[in-house]
Design an enzyme around this catalytic site. Structure first.
Site, PDB file in Angstrom:
ATOM      1  N   SER A 176      11.842   4.608  46.537  1.00  0.00           N
ATOM      2  CA  SER A 176      12.472   4.442  45.231  1.00  0.00           C
ATOM      3  C   SER A 176      11.978   3.184  44.505  1.00  0.00           C
ATOM      4  O   SER A 176      10.793   3.021  44.319  1.00  0.00           O
ATOM      5  CB  SER A 176      13.988   4.450  45.408  1.00  0.00           C
ATOM      6  OG  SER A 176      14.606   4.635  44.165  1.00  0.00           O
ATOM      7  N   ASP A 219       9.877   6.551  41.722  1.00  0.00           N
ATOM      8  CA  ASP A 219      10.141   7.973  41.980  1.00  0.00           C
ATOM      9  C   ASP A 219      10.911   8.624  40.832  1.00  0.00           C
ATOM     10  O   ASP A 219      11.424   9.736  40.957  1.00  0.00           O
ATOM     11  CB  ASP A 219      10.830   8.201  43.337  1.00  0.00           C
ATOM     12  CG  ASP A 219      12.254   7.687  43.370  1.00  0.00           C
ATOM     13  OD1 ASP A 219      12.538   6.661  42.709  1.00  0.00           O
ATOM     14  OD2 ASP A 219      13.101   8.306  44.049  1.00  0.00           O
ATOM     15  N   ASP A 226      11.242   4.178  37.322  1.00  0.00           N
ATOM     16  CA  ASP A 226      10.956   3.537  38.614  1.00  0.00           C
ATOM     17  C   ASP A 226       9.948   4.417  39.369  1.00  0.00           C
ATOM     18  O   ASP A 226       9.586   5.502  38.895  1.00  0.00           O
ATOM     19  CB  ASP A 226      12.262   3.244  39.382  1.00  0.00           C
ATOM     20  CG  ASP A 226      12.853   4.462  40.056  1.00  0.00           C
ATOM     21  OD1 ASP A 226      12.676   5.580  39.532  1.00  0.00           O
ATOM     22  OD2 ASP A 226      13.500   4.322  41.104  1.00  0.00           O
TER      23      ASP A 226
HETATM   24 MG    MG Z   1      14.371   5.668  42.407  1.00  0.00          MG
END
Ligand code: MG
Length: 448
Positions: free
Chosen positions: A93, A239, A237
């Protein structure tokens, strides 16, 4: 760190192919060898871990639908679309470049909840894997249309009017931090007829800055929005489940407002129940008030919000970290969705981003943390519970002191020996005072 929600760690220091394969074998066993969608973000270590996941899953007899480098919400949607038994996303992430990890999803495309995660962990610990012989192992098939299908699903939403957005001809500076969003967001913006200035839109995994989309990490795009005279800046971000917006003045408007804008837009078309987490801004509550709809708060974490949304049939929800969830699309935080709703709202209301930002209820959230030296988290929470016994307390997640126009949320960290204190109030000074007050109460002896 292995938890019920997945695995996350620094590659080479704890996070190894062995750890990842172990969890993948457990997950493949848990899914009874069913079909699994496998995606990953663009991290340099992604391909190596992706291979370990694929080996672990196919060894359990799972066929793999390999959708390549794509956002986490694309993987969630692909699990649903392909009627798979589950999904695995190789990502850490918003964590820095040295990190990676796995997010595990069930057949419904939602992340595993605590119970399901516990089951997978049990299999991993006991190593009770269902290995298959040569005639039973799974096959990995490459599937290249998941991103296209995600974009189409967004454009097909009844809340999104493609042709109308195209008439605005937005000029957008886009920063994908060289993450997985680079494989989707530029195409989505092209569809919307935007003129795009691409900043770090190569999915190389070489993050040019701290990849968490917090205002302090976004100075480059802010400057660029001004120089380019753009209508807005868009940041996702690595992902692509979190979305941050920059106004035409080059100011980051804060991830809390990403969700508030989506809530405002959806409620104006379809008033209904809203779900947010315990630490999300009360902007959403203020926005929901005129519609007389309920706002339910859950524990922090996407799975808690998503499950509550499904349970009460919410029309919109999410988390204050730029995570918008629209059940019409799927029950996961989705930055591309947030982009579409924002552009639609700006178009429909003929507004600039700063006008939209100014139209939202005004609150400031401040955060602090308290190191737990002599005190345990439990003692600290007990102390708070006693000191604020006369107030409106909520125990959904740690302790939350709820006042008319402010709140203070006190919550032990799951990963560090600290307590997080988050406060929201109409002004920064008030919010800071609330944080300081609680910090003093916890750290100073009771009789002081
Ligand atoms: Mg994320």
């Amino acid at each position: 760190m292995i938890s019920v929600s997945g695995v996350r760690g620094i590659v080479g220091e704890g996070l190894t192919p062995e750890v990842v394969m172990n969890i993948s074998q457990a997950f493949g066993t848990y899914c009874s060898g069913g079909k699994i969608v496998l995606g990953r973000d663009s991290r340099v270590t992604g391909e190596m871990l992706h291979k370990a996941v694929a080996a672990g899953l196919t060894a359990m007899g799972c066929d793999i639908l390999d959708i390549g480098i794509c956002p986490t919400p694309t993987t969630q949607l692909a699990v649903e679309n392909s009627k798979a038994a589950g999904g695995v996303m190789v990502t850490a992430s918003h964590n820095p470049i040295e990190w990676n990890g796995l997010k595990l999803m069930g057949a419904d495309g939602l992340f595993l909840d605590a119970e399901q995660g516990e089951e997978v962990l049990k299999i991993a610990e006991a190593q009770t894997f269902s290995f298959k012989t040569w005639d039973g192992i799974g096959v990995a098939v490459r599937y290249t249309r998941a991103i296209e299908e995600h974009i189409r699903a967004i454009l097909n939403l009844k809340y999104v009017d493609l042709e109308r957005i195209q008439t605005r001809q937005f000029k957008v500076v886009l920063d994908c931090v060289n993450g997985a969003g680079a494989n989707l967001v530029p195409d989505l913006l092209h569809q919307f007829g935007c003129q795009i200035v691409q900043l770090h839109c190569e999915p190389s995994g070489l993050f040019p800055r701290n990849p968490e989309p917090l205002p302090e990490n976004l100075s480059e795009i802010c400057e660029r929005v001004k120089v380019e005279n753009a209508d807005l800046g868009i940041v996702v971000d690595p992902d692509s489940d979190r979305l941050a917006l920059i106004s035409e003045k080059g100011e980051p408007i804060g991830e809390e407002k990403t969700l508030a804008i989506a809530v405002k837009h959806i409620l104006s078309h379809r008033p209904g129940a809203v779900v947010i987490n315990a630490s999300t801004s009360r902007m959403t509550e203020d926005l929901a008030e005129p519609y007389g709809v309920s706002v339910t708060r859950t524990k922090v974490g996407e799975i808690h919000v998503a499950k509550k949304m499904r349970e009460i049939n919410a029309v919109i929800g999410g988390e204050g970290n730029g995570g918008v969830i629209l059940p019409d699309l799927h029950l996961g935080r989705d930055a591309p969705l947030g982009i579409a709703l924002t552009l639609q709202h700006l178009t429909e209301n003929e507004m600039s981003v700063s006008q939209l930002s100014d139209s939202l209820p005004r609150y400031v959230i401040t955060k602090t943390k308290i190191a737990l030296d002599q005190l345990s988290a439990e003692e600290a929470l007990n102390r708070i519970r006693e000191m604020y016994a006369d107030e409106d307390l909520d125990f959904t997640d740690g302790i939350k002191i709820v006042r008319e126009k402010s709140w203070i949320h006190i919550r032990p960290s799951n990963t560090e020996p600290i307590i997080r204190v988050i406060a929201e109030a109409p002004t920064e000074k008030e919010a800071q005072n609330l944080c300081t007050h609680v910090k003093d109460k916890i750290t100073k002896p009771l009789n002081n």
